[in-house]
Design an enzyme around this catalytic site. Structure first.
Site, PDB file in Angstrom:
ATOM      1  CE  LYS A  22      -1.984   8.299   0.602  1.00 24.60           C
ATOM      2  NZ  LYS A  22      -1.936   7.795   1.986  1.00 24.60           N
ATOM      3  CG  ASP A  57       3.283   6.100   2.085  1.00 27.46           C
ATOM      4  OD1 ASP A  57       4.475   6.492   1.992  1.00 27.46           O
ATOM      5  OD2 ASP A  57       2.979   4.904   2.212  1.00 27.46           O
TER       6      ASP A  57
END
Length: 234
Positions: free
Chosen positions: A144, A162
């Site tokens: 991420k 997320d």
């Protein structure tokens, strides 16, 4: 007259695999969704404050399980003093902690930032690499974080998933999936190229301020007629 048999059992046809549907929305609906989000915010960006790829990298590492507001408060104190790998290494782990102590998990984050800075100095001349594998090899950096840096600092059409994006992708039917990697892969498959560069920011902001976890603000949602969420708030 009876037919002669060969004794061989006819081969069974292999079952045809059904294609995995990446989205519950049509292509036209997806285009309309992002067109509306773009009209609201033509040039979206991260709410983390940064001026260089390195500042962004550190801010994203610090943002794990913390708010952007909290991270910005810390980096406003830190960056005027140290905003390069060399300068943060000079602070040392204990010196860095003084600036980020208000952020959750600051002990582990300080250790990771110092270790990442050391690698950047020793292997990359103090520069942040524009390479996924190199980024993910840095302490405190996962997929991420690498996606955020590649997208926001270097303009790569990546999508960092997320909790906000995971929620929006599933609720709307845009890219439903049971884990973040599945959602990311589906988003990359269904988001049209013209929207891919900014899709991450549009989706995270929509999840943060409109499609909120506890109570989505459906009455003020610009894509409510497209969204497949069954329990819309009145």
């Amino acid at each position: 007259m009876t037919k002669k048999t060969t004794g061989k059992t006819p081969a069974k046809k292999a079952p045809t695999k059904r294609p995995v549907c990446a989205s519950l929305l049509t292509h036209a609906q997806i285009v309309e969704m992002f067109t509306r989000l773009r009209e609201l915010n033509p040039k979206p960006t991260t709410e983390l404050e940064y001026r260089t790829p390195f500042e962004l990298l550190v801010a994203v590492i610090l943002s794990a399980q913390a708010t952007d507001v909290g991270v910005n408060k810390a980096t406003r104190r830190l960056y005027p003093v140290a905003n390069t790998p060399q300068a943060i290494l000079a602070l040392g782990e204990e010196g860095l902690k003084k600036y980020i102590a208000t952020i959750g998990l600051f002990n582990a984050k300080a250790k990771n930032v110092i270790a990442a800075c050391r690698i950047l100095v020793e292997q990359y001349g103090g520069e942040v690499p524009r390479d996924r594998a190199a980024l993910e090899a840095l302490p405190g950096v996962g997929r991420k974080t690498a996606n955020v840096v590649l997208n926001t600092a270097f303009g790569e059409p990546t999508i960092a998933v997320d909790t906000h994006i995971f929620r929006v992708a599933n609720r709307t039917g845009l890219a439903p999936g049971k884990d973040v990697r599945t959602v990311e892969d589906k988003l990359l498959a269904v988001v049209p190229e013209e929207f891919k560069q900014d899709a991450h920011h549009w989706l995270i902001l929509h999840g943060r301020y409109v499609c909120k976890a506890r109570k989505p603000d459906c009455p003020h949602c610009v894509i409510r007629d497209i969204c497949k969420f069954k329990d819309k708030t009145p």
